[in-house]
Design an enzyme around this catalytic site. Structure first.
Site, short mmCIF file in Angstrom:
data_model
loop_
_atom_site.label_atom_id
_atom_site.label_comp_id
_atom_site.label_asym_id
_atom_site.label_seq_id
_atom_site.Cartn_x
_atom_site.Cartn_y
_atom_site.Cartn_z
N ASP A 81 -1.49 -0.74 -4.39
CA ASP A 81 -2.25 -0.84 -3.14
C ASP A 81 -1.67 -1.97 -2.29
O ASP A 81 -1.41 -3.05 -2.78
CB ASP A 81 -3.73 -1.14 -3.50
CG ASP A 81 -4.65 -1.01 -2.31
OD1 ASP A 81 -5.72 -1.67 -2.32
OD2 ASP A 81 -4.32 -0.28 -1.36
N HIS A 82 -1.43 -1.67 -1.01
CA HIS A 82 -0.95 -2.69 -0.07
C HIS A 82 0.30 -3.43 -0.54
O HIS A 82 0.33 -4.66 -0.58
CB HIS A 82 -2.06 -3.70 0.26
CG HIS A 82 -3.15 -3.13 1.08
ND1 HIS A 82 -3.00 -2.79 2.41
CD2 HIS A 82 -4.42 -2.79 0.75
CE1 HIS A 82 -4.12 -2.30 2.87
NE2 HIS A 82 -5.00 -2.26 1.89
N ASP A 103 2.78 -1.21 2.98
CA ASP A 103 1.90 -1.47 4.11
C ASP A 103 2.67 -2.23 5.20
O ASP A 103 2.72 -3.45 5.20
CB ASP A 103 0.69 -2.29 3.65
CG ASP A 103 -0.24 -2.61 4.82
OD1 ASP A 103 -1.30 -3.21 4.58
OD2 ASP A 103 0.10 -2.25 5.97
N GLU A 133 1.14 2.95 6.20
CA GLU A 133 -0.01 2.69 7.07
C GLU A 133 0.44 2.50 8.51
O GLU A 133 1.43 1.81 8.77
CB GLU A 133 -0.79 1.45 6.61
CG GLU A 133 -2.08 1.24 7.41
CD GLU A 133 -2.97 0.14 6.82
OE1 GLU A 133 -2.44 -0.84 6.30
OE2 GLU A 133 -4.19 0.30 6.87
N GLY A 180 -13.58 -5.26 2.89
CA GLY A 180 -14.60 -6.24 2.57
C GLY A 180 -16.02 -5.80 2.89
O GLY A 180 -16.29 -4.63 3.16
N ASP A 255 -13.32 -0.56 -3.23
CA ASP A 255 -13.25 -1.74 -4.09
C ASP A 255 -14.53 -2.56 -3.95
O ASP A 255 -15.17 -2.89 -4.94
CB ASP A 255 -12.03 -2.58 -3.71
CG ASP A 255 -11.83 -3.73 -4.69
OD1 ASP A 255 -11.28 -4.77 -4.30
OD2 ASP A 255 -12.26 -3.59 -5.86
O1 LIG Z 1 -9.24 -0.34 1.32
C1 LIG Z 1 -9.49 -1.01 0.32
C2 LIG Z 1 -10.92 -1.26 -0.13
O2 LIG Z 1 -11.79 -1.33 0.93
P1 LIG Z 1 -13.30 -1.83 0.68
O3 LIG Z 1 -13.30 -3.31 0.82
O4 LIG Z 1 -14.11 -1.16 1.78
O5 LIG Z 1 -13.74 -1.39 -0.69
N1 LIG Z 1 -8.48 -1.49 -0.46
O6 LIG Z 1 -7.20 -1.20 -0.16
C3 LIG Z 1 -8.73 -2.41 -1.59
C4 LIG Z 1 -8.28 -3.82 -1.22
C5 LIG Z 1 -8.34 -4.67 -2.47
C6 LIG Z 1 -7.91 -6.10 -2.17
O7 LIG Z 1 -7.60 -6.65 -3.42
P2 LIG Z 1 -7.27 -8.20 -3.54
O8 LIG Z 1 -8.56 -8.95 -3.31
O9 LIG Z 1 -6.76 -8.34 -4.95
O10 LIG Z 1 -6.22 -8.51 -2.50
CA LIG Z 2 -2.18 -3.10 6.75
ZN LIG Z 3 -6.89 -1.29 1.89
#
Ligand SMILES: O=C(COP(=O)(O)O)N(O)CCCCOP(=O)(O)O
Ligand SMILES: [Ca+2]
Ligand SMILES: [Zn+2]
Ligand code: NA
Length: 307
Positions: A81-82, A103, A133, A180, A255
């Site tokens: 992810d990212h 990303d 993205e 978040g 998340d």
């Molecule tokens: O799009 C989302 C989740 O979105 P949400 O916050 O709405 O659940 N995500 O891509 C998850 C982002 C997780 C970030 O993890 P770290 O704290 O380890 O960097």
């Molecule tokens: Ca981004």
């Molecule tokens: Zn995300």
């Protein structure tokens, strides 16, 4: 087995369901998510952020996911992810991930294309799929504060050119969500007109929705009732997620809802059992809370049960 998203997205694109992509950081979170997907017989993406790699160390996460497959026989996609740059994407491809996100949304269009193409070339040469993205989520995006106005939602025409020129397998878009627990200053809203336009322009490209947690009031209240303090937390109403899955969204990132469910459970247990100090006593219920949340999402929001 470890699988790419190809098959599950092909199905999701033709149907009204979406695949849940849940972030993992430790054993109990992985166990809770996987048990839920096994019970719902649903396709599953476990996703690992750079922060999760640092927190748990790559080897532990890889072995825990392999253990989950051994234990359940489930097909699971393991996704980065990212990913911020080519290097971390390459590392995850080499480690055996079946999907990576590069990303590049904070870069100018041409740089995003260059970077994405570089990752697509390497990943595809190793049978791995790529998510990119285009457009900036509101809120905190890539550690830079992007306020609602400056947040540039995804442009449908640009999306078509981007997919054409990069050969990327799926595209994360910005239509009003943010990461978040504090997603909207006013009433929650998604730009569905924009989503439909994007889906029309690139009908064969699976779309990805980041920042898709609902921040369910029940769990905000539970956190606050047992020593937490997250007043005003707000997310995306669940019916909007279900609707988005009917217009090209095939992957839904969740998340924060898992974090809230888990944290509320731990706060409650610790407050109600001051004499306990066996971590299993609160990590066990935490795992159950993760499982219940994921089952709820799969069944009632993503409509992915038995898919
Ligand atoms: O799009 C989302 C989740 O979105 P949400 O916050 O709405 O659940 N995500 O891509 C998850 C982002 C997780 C970030 O993890 P770290 O704290 O380890 O960097
Ligand atoms: Ca981004
Ligand atoms: Zn995300
Ligand atoms: Na769909």
């Amino acid at each position: 087995a470890l699988v790419t998203t190809k098959e599950m997205f092909e199905k999701a694109l033709k149907s009204d369901f979406a695949v849940g992509a849940f972030n993992v950081n430790n054993m109990e979170i992985i166990q809770g998510i996987v048990e839920a997907a096994a019970e719902e017989k649903a396709p599953l993406i476990l996703q690992v952020s750079a922060g999760a790699r640092k927190y748990a160390k790559p080897a532990y996460l890889m072995k825990l996911v392999e253990a989950a497959i051994l234990d359940t026989g489930l097909d699971i996609c393991l996704h980065l992810d990212h990913g911020e740059d080519f290097e971390i994407c390459k590392k995850c491809v080499d480690d055996g991930f079946t999907s990576v996100m590069i990303d590049g949304s904070k870069h100018p269009f041409e740089e995003n294309i260059r970077l994405t193409k570089e990752v697509v070339e390497y990943a595809h040469a190793h049978g791995v799929v790529v998510e990119a993205e285009l457009g900036k989520l509101a809120g905190v995006e890539d550690n830079i504060k992007v306020d609602q106005k400056a947040a540039t939602y995804t442009d449908p025409e640009e999306a078509a050119e981007f997919v054409e020129r990069t050969g990327v397998d799926s595209l994360a878009i910005a239509i009003g969500t943010s990461h978040g627990a504090y997603k909207f200053s006013g009433d929650p809203s998604l730009d569905f007109e924009r989503l439909k336009k994007i889906h029309e322009m690139i009908p064969n490209t699976p779309l990805v929705l980041h920042g898709a947690s609902t921040v369910l009031p029940e769990f905000v209240d539970k956190c606050n009732a047992y020593g937490g303090s997250i007043p005003g937390a707000k997310g995306v109403p669940e019916d909007m997620i279900t609707e988005a899955a009917k217009h090209g969204i095939c992957k839904v990132n969740i998340d924060t809802d898992l974090r809230l469910a888990m944290t509320a459970e731990v706060r409650k247990y610790l407050q109600e059992n001051p004499s306990d100090f066996d971590p299993r006593k609160y990590l066990g219920p935490a795992r159950d809370a993760i499982k219940a949340m994921v089952q709820h999402k799969i069944k009632n929001v993503l409509k992915a049960s038995g898919q």
